[in-house]
Design an enzyme around this catalytic site. Structure first.
Site, PDB file in Angstrom:
ATOM      1  N   SER A  97       4.019   2.520   8.120  1.00 45.02           N
ATOM      2  CA  SER A  97       3.678   1.528   7.242  1.00 45.02           C
ATOM      3  C   SER A  97       4.632   1.042   6.508  1.00 45.02           C
ATOM      4  O   SER A  97       5.597   1.850   6.029  1.00 45.02           O
ATOM      5  CB  SER A  97       2.624   2.336   6.464  1.00 45.02           C
ATOM      6  OG  SER A  97       1.385   2.117   6.662  1.00 45.02           O
ATOM      7  N   HIS A 135       0.902  -1.229  -0.031  1.00 41.17           N
ATOM      8  CA  HIS A 135       0.044   0.105  -0.119  1.00 41.17           C
ATOM      9  C   HIS A 135       0.834   1.391   0.121  1.00 41.17           C
ATOM     10  O   HIS A 135       0.296   2.534  -0.256  1.00 41.17           O
ATOM     11  CB  HIS A 135      -1.067   0.108   1.115  1.00 41.17           C
ATOM     12  CG  HIS A 135      -0.378   0.394   2.602  1.00 41.17           C
ATOM     13  ND1 HIS A 135      -0.093  -0.742   3.574  1.00 41.17           N
ATOM     14  CD2 HIS A 135       0.030   1.594   3.140  1.00 41.17           C
ATOM     15  CE1 HIS A 135       0.491  -0.151   4.611  1.00 41.17           C
ATOM     16  NE2 HIS A 135       0.309   1.287   4.261  1.00 41.17           N
ATOM     17  N   ASP A 193      -0.181  -7.634   1.337  1.00 40.01           N
ATOM     18  CA  ASP A 193       0.458  -6.254   1.316  1.00 40.01           C
ATOM     19  C   ASP A 193       1.852  -6.335   1.487  1.00 40.01           C
ATOM     20  O   ASP A 193       2.362  -6.097   2.556  1.00 40.01           O
ATOM     21  CB  ASP A 193      -0.205  -5.595   2.583  1.00 40.01           C
ATOM     22  CG  ASP A 193       0.094  -3.897   2.713  1.00 40.01           C
ATOM     23  OD1 ASP A 193       0.350  -3.530   1.809  1.00 40.01           O
ATOM     24  OD2 ASP A 193      -0.422  -3.386   3.742  1.00 40.01           O
TER      25      ASP A 193
END
EC number: 3.4.21.59
Length: 275
Positions: free
Chosen positions: A224, A74, A121
């Site tokens: 992230s 992502h 992911d």
């Protein structure tokens, strides 16, 4: 040339932890309950930068080979960012203070990725040139395919993200670390169903995911793509990639990570097992 402090203050005014992908409310971009990491630790930590008015930190990542970085899909998708728009900064104690940005040759996103909640992911960035390994810059060790990380395994997450939900990391933007407890997938799935109308038969936490964190320690928005590493028999293994979660350090909402061991075969389609 402006001083580092002036530059940092200017950046803070425009610094918003934004990822290029949608669904940001569920993405992890900071460290809650942590402290500044010692300069000698986490030599595999990297910062991903997106081209704009300046090369802005968008995600973390980890060096897994002298020429390859592991991060979350992502951070670079679902529509793959052009390699020319991304740079990699190797281990840096304070963001933006001593930048030496490395160009990226190609970005490989897992073909099954659509959203973090649906899994897969995970992404790889190939650097244009291999880096020089040193005491300060070293690849992290990937886990064996059958490696598990049971409750009680000492694990840490690192990054430059928010220190609380909606509270960006202040200057001088130090790398933060926090020890997080592993939460078994079955328990994590039960916790994520609490307060939701989703039926118990709908699996939220999938087998390619791993959970860690509690109301005192967690990753957050900015972290992230960064590494969750665990100490196993004296070796730091990368157990997970910071992926998603609901809020930061919320009760019954551990951070959710991509389980690295699940994707070893895919990783080694591109990354040599030996440097």
């Amino acid at each position: 040339m402006p001083s580092p402090l002036v530059l940092a203050l200017a950046l803070l005014g425009s610094l918003v932890p934004v990822s290029p992908a949608p669904g940001q409310a569920l993405q992890r971009v900071g460290i809650v309950g942590g402290r500044e990491a010692p300069g000698s630790k986490w030599p595999w930590q990297v910062s991903l930068r997106l081209k704009g008015q300046y090369w802005r930190h968008i995600c973390g990542g980890s060096l897994i080979h002298p020429q390859w970085v592991l991060t979350a899909a992502h951070c670079v998708g679902p529509n793959v960012v052009c390699p020319e728009e991304i740079r990699v900064q190797l281990r840096e104690q304070h963001l933006y203070y001593q930048d030496h940005l490395l160009p990226v040759n190609r970005i490989v996103m897992h073909p099954n990725y659509y959203t973090p909640e649906n899994g897969a992911d995970i992404a790889l960035l190939e650097l244009e040139d291999p880096v020089n390994v040193s005491a300060h810059v070293q690849p992290v060790t990937l886990p064996p395919a059958l490696q598990t990380f049971p409750t009680g395994t000492p694990c840490w997450v690192t990054g430059w993200g928010d220190v609380h939900s909606g509270t960006p990391l202040p200057p001088p933007f130090p790398l933060k670390q926090v020890k997080v407890p592993i939460v078994e997938n079955s328990m994590c799935d039960v916790q994520y169903h609490l307060g939701l109308s989703t039926g118990d038969g709908v699996r939220i936490v999938r087998e390619d995911m791993l959970c860690a964190g509690n109301s005192k320690s967690d990753s957050c928005q900015g972290d992230s793509g960064g590494p969750l590493v665990c100490r196993v028999r004296g070796v730091w293994l990368q157990a997970g990639v910071v992926s998603w979660g609901e809020g930061c350090a919320q009760p019954n909402r551990p951070g959710i990570y991509t389980r690295v061991a699940y994707y070893l075969d895919w990783i080694h389609q591109y990354v040599p097992k030996e440097p």
